[in-house]
Design a protein around this motif. Sequence first.
Motif, PDB file in Angstrom:
ATOM      1  N   ALA A  95       0.822  -1.200   0.000  1.00 31.68           N
ATOM      2  CA  ALA A  95       0.000   0.000   0.000  1.00 31.68           C
ATOM      3  C   ALA A  95       0.857   1.252   0.000  1.00 31.68           C
ATOM      4  CB  ALA A  95      -0.932  -0.005   1.211  1.00 31.68           C
ATOM      5  N   GLY A  96       1.976   1.217   0.756  1.00 33.31           N
ATOM      6  CA  GLY A  96       2.871   2.373   0.809  1.00 33.31           C
ATOM      7  C   GLY A  96       3.489   2.664  -0.544  1.00 33.31           C
ATOM      8  N   ARG A  97       3.973   1.616  -1.237  1.00 30.96           N
ATOM      9  CA  ARG A  97       4.561   1.833  -2.563  1.00 30.96           C
ATOM     10  C   ARG A  97       3.513   2.326  -3.559  1.00 30.96           C
ATOM     11  NH1 ARG A  97       7.471  -2.810  -0.986  1.00 30.96           N
ATOM     12  NH2 ARG A  97       6.031  -4.208  -2.079  1.00 30.96           N
ATOM     13  N   LEU A 139       1.320   6.950  -6.574  1.00 27.87           N
ATOM     14  CA  LEU A 139       0.220   7.868  -6.874  1.00 27.87           C
ATOM     15  C   LEU A 139       0.604   9.307  -6.594  1.00 27.87           C
ATOM     16  CD1 LEU A 139      -2.788   5.843  -5.405  1.00 27.87           C
ATOM     17  CD2 LEU A 139      -2.250   6.205  -7.827  1.00 27.87           C
ATOM     18  N   ILE A 140       1.360   9.513  -5.506  1.00 22.73           N
ATOM     19  CA  ILE A 140       1.803  10.874  -5.170  1.00 22.73           C
ATOM     20  C   ILE A 140       2.732  11.401  -6.252  1.00 22.73           C
ATOM     21  CG2 ILE A 140       3.164  12.235  -3.538  1.00 22.73           C
ATOM     22  CD1 ILE A 140       2.118  10.375  -1.316  1.00 22.73           C
ATOM     23  N   GLU A 141       3.684  10.563  -6.696  1.00 26.38           N
ATOM     24  CA  GLU A 141       4.630  10.997  -7.726  1.00 26.38           C
ATOM     25  C   GLU A 141       3.926  11.316  -9.042  1.00 26.38           C
ATOM     26  OE1 GLU A 141       7.488   7.902  -8.003  1.00 26.38           O
ATOM     27  OE2 GLU A 141       8.448   8.371  -6.071  1.00 26.38           O
ATOM     28  N   ASP A 142       2.870  10.574  -9.340  1.00 30.35           N
ATOM     29  CA  ASP A 142       2.134  10.808 -10.595  1.00 30.35           C
ATOM     30  C   ASP A 142       1.075  11.887 -10.460  1.00 30.35           C
ATOM     31  OD1 ASP A 142       3.628   8.833 -11.764  1.00 30.35           O
ATOM     32  OD2 ASP A 142       2.118   7.261 -11.470  1.00 30.35           O
ATOM     33  N   GLY A 143       0.959  12.484  -9.256  1.00 32.21           N
ATOM     34  CA  GLY A 143      -0.036  13.520  -9.046  1.00 32.21           C
ATOM     35  C   GLY A 143      -1.455  13.002  -8.946  1.00 32.21           C
ATOM     36  N   LYS A 144      -1.596  11.699  -8.716  1.00 32.20           N
ATOM     37  CA  LYS A 144      -2.931  11.101  -8.676  1.00 32.20           C
ATOM     38  C   LYS A 144      -3.638  11.354  -7.353  1.00 32.20           C
ATOM     39  CE  LYS A 144      -2.341   9.193 -12.710  1.00 32.20           C
ATOM     40  NZ  LYS A 144      -3.077   9.683 -13.905  1.00 32.20           N
ATOM     41  N   LYS A 183       2.165  16.569   2.727  1.00 31.77           N
ATOM     42  CA  LYS A 183       3.214  16.052   3.601  1.00 31.77           C
ATOM     43  C   LYS A 183       2.713  14.872   4.423  1.00 31.77           C
ATOM     44  CE  LYS A 183       6.497  17.512   7.145  1.00 31.77           C
ATOM     45  NZ  LYS A 183       6.994  18.643   7.984  1.00 31.77           N
ATOM     46  N   GLN A 184       1.471  14.945   4.877  1.00 33.59           N
ATOM     47  CA  GLN A 184       0.895  13.859   5.657  1.00 33.59           C
ATOM     48  C   GLN A 184       0.739  12.594   4.798  1.00 33.59           C
ATOM     49  OE1 GLN A 184       0.211  13.646   8.939  1.00 33.59           O
ATOM     50  NE2 GLN A 184       1.162  15.681   9.153  1.00 33.59           N
ATOM     51  N   LEU A 185       0.308  12.790   3.556  1.00 37.28           N
ATOM     52  CA  LEU A 185       0.173  11.634   2.661  1.00 37.28           C
ATOM     53  C   LEU A 185       1.532  10.993   2.380  1.00 37.28           C
ATOM     54  CD1 LEU A 185      -2.480  12.865   0.047  1.00 37.28           C
ATOM     55  CD2 LEU A 185      -2.758  11.053   1.760  1.00 37.28           C
ATOM     56  N   HIS A 186       2.543  11.850   2.149  1.00 36.91           N
ATOM     57  CA  HIS A 186       3.885  11.320   1.903  1.00 36.91           C
ATOM     58  C   HIS A 186       4.406  10.579   3.142  1.00 36.91           C
ATOM     59  CE1 HIS A 186       7.898  11.077   0.180  1.00 36.91           C
ATOM     60  NE2 HIS A 186       8.383  11.560   1.341  1.00 36.91           N
ATOM     61  N   LEU A 192       2.577   9.125   5.381  1.00 42.10           N
ATOM     62  CA  LEU A 192       1.819   7.880   5.484  1.00 42.10           C
ATOM     63  C   LEU A 192       2.402   6.817   4.551  1.00 42.10           C
ATOM     64  CD1 LEU A 192      -0.601   6.237   6.469  1.00 42.10           C
ATOM     65  CD2 LEU A 192      -1.976   7.305   4.643  1.00 42.10           C
ATOM     66  N   ALA A 193       2.797   7.228   3.330  1.00 38.79           N
ATOM     67  CA  ALA A 193       3.400   6.274   2.397  1.00 38.79           C
ATOM     68  C   ALA A 193       4.694   5.717   2.965  1.00 38.79           C
ATOM     69  CB  ALA A 193       3.640   6.942   1.055  1.00 38.79           C
ATOM     70  N   GLN A 194       5.492   6.565   3.610  1.00 42.67           N
ATOM     71  CA  GLN A 194       6.743   6.103   4.207  1.00 42.67           C
ATOM     72  C   GLN A 194       6.485   5.178   5.399  1.00 42.67           C
ATOM     73  OE1 GLN A 194       9.912   6.778   2.940  1.00 42.67           O
ATOM     74  NE2 GLN A 194       8.650   7.521   1.232  1.00 42.67           N
ATOM     75  N   ASP A 195       5.536   5.570   6.248  1.00 44.00           N
ATOM     76  CA  ASP A 195       5.227   4.746   7.423  1.00 44.00           C
ATOM     77  C   ASP A 195       4.714   3.361   7.022  1.00 44.00           C
ATOM     78  OD1 ASP A 195       5.986   6.846   8.984  1.00 44.00           O
ATOM     79  OD2 ASP A 195       3.941   7.523   9.448  1.00 44.00           O
TER      80      ASP A 195
END
Length: 439
Positions: free
Chosen positions: A197-199, A204-209, A281-284, A286-289
Motif C-alpha cells: 500500500a505504501g509503494r 500515486l503521489i509521484e504521478d499527481g494522482k 506532507k501527511q500523505l507522503h 503515510l506512504a513512508q510509514d
Amino acid sequence: MGRNTSADTDQAAGAQLPGMSPEKEAERRKALRRHQAMATSLLVIAAVVFIACSWWQSQGTAPAWIGYLRAAAEAGMVGGIADWFAVTALFRHPMRIPIPHTALVPRKKDQLGEALSGFVGDNFLNAELITEKVAQASIPEKVGEWMAQPDNAVVVSRKAGEFAAYALRSLDPKDAEEIINSQVISRLAEPTWGPLAGRALEGLIEDGKTEPLIDAVISWGREKLDGMETSIVSLVDERMPNWAPRFAKELVGDKVYRELVDFMADVDADNNHQARQALRKQLHQLAQDLQFDGVMISRVEALKSDVMGSAAVQGAASEIWASVSSSLIDASLDPDSTLRKRVEELAIYWGEKVQNDADVRDYLDKMILGTVSYLADNYAGSVSAIISETIERWDADEASEKIELMVGKDLQYIRVNGTVVGALAGLLIYTCNQLLFGV
C-alpha cells in the motif's frame, strides 16, 4: 431352472451388439428373405427340370435335346447346392449338422476381429499415410478461407458463445468458489499489505494522482462548514467566560465562523496553500510509514486479518462467481454483446491472416502434421484395438445374425450365380462330350 439362470448369465456377459434401428433391421431382414427365396426358387426349378428330364428319358421317347437340358439342370442343381452350403456355412451349421469348418463367423469371431483390427491399423491408421492425406488437404488454408467470411465468423462466434455458456453452466458452483477462495482471496492475504500500500500510495503521489483526493477533502470541508455556523457560534459561546456580554459572544462566534469560511476558501483557491502542503506532507509520511514503520505495518496486518476473516470476505466467493458467471453467460449468448462481436472480429482477422501470411500457414501445417503424426504413432494401435476388443465382447450368435443381415442379401447372388454358372458349365461339358464321343 438352474440351467436357465446360467444361460441368462452367459447372455449378460456378452456385450449387446450395437446395431441399426428396428425399422432398418426389419427392412434388411425382409430383403434378405426375398433374395433367399429367389435363390432357393432357382435351385428348386433346376431340380424340377432335372427330375422331369430324367423321367422323360426313362420313358425312351425323349428327344435328343432333353439330354442337354438335363445336363444343364443337373449341373445347375449341384452348383446351387454347393454355393448354398458355402454361404450358409459362413453363419451357421448347414441343416444344424456340426460339419467341420462350418459356422465360421460364430466360431472365428475373435480371429476375424483381430484380423480386421490389424488390417485397419496397417492400411488406414498408418502414420505416413495419414500425414500425407492431411498435408494434401491444405487444412489451414481452407479453414482460413472459411473463417474470413463474415457469415461464417458469426457462426464461429455463436458456437464459441454456446460452448462457453455450456461450460460455465456445467461448472459446480462449489468448485468455482473453491478456486476463487484459493487462487484469488487467499492470495490477497499472502503478501504484507503495508509495504504494498505504501509503494502504491508513493507512486500515486509521484504521478499527481492524489491531488483529486486533496481537492475532494477540501471541497468536503467547505460543504460541511457551510452548514455549521450555528454550531460554531454556540461552541464559542460555551467556551467564553460567563461574565462576557452576550453581544461579545455573538460577535466572537460570528468572527470565528467567517474566518474559517475565508480560510477554507483560500485553501480551495490556492493550489500551493500551506494547508494543502500539509496534507501532501501527511500523505507522503503515510506512504513512508506504511513501508518502513513497523508499528504501522503491524496495524495494517491486524486490519488485514480482521478484513480477510470477516463474514463478508469469506462469503464473497459465491457472490463473485454468481455475478461473473451470470455476466459471462449473458455476454456469450447475446449476439450483440462486445464479447461476441470481438470473437467475430478475431475470426475474420485470423482467417485473413492464415490466407495471406505464408509463415502462419506453414506454422499451422507443421503443428497439425506433428500432432497427427504423434497421435498416429502412439495411439493407432489403441484405436484399432477397439475393433478387436469390441468384437470379442459381442455375443457370437447375435453378431453372426447381424453380419448376415448386412451382407447376406449380396451373398444370395453367389447362390444364383452358382446355379446359373453351374448349368452353363454342365451344358458346355455335355455338349463337348457329345461332340467328341457322341455319348
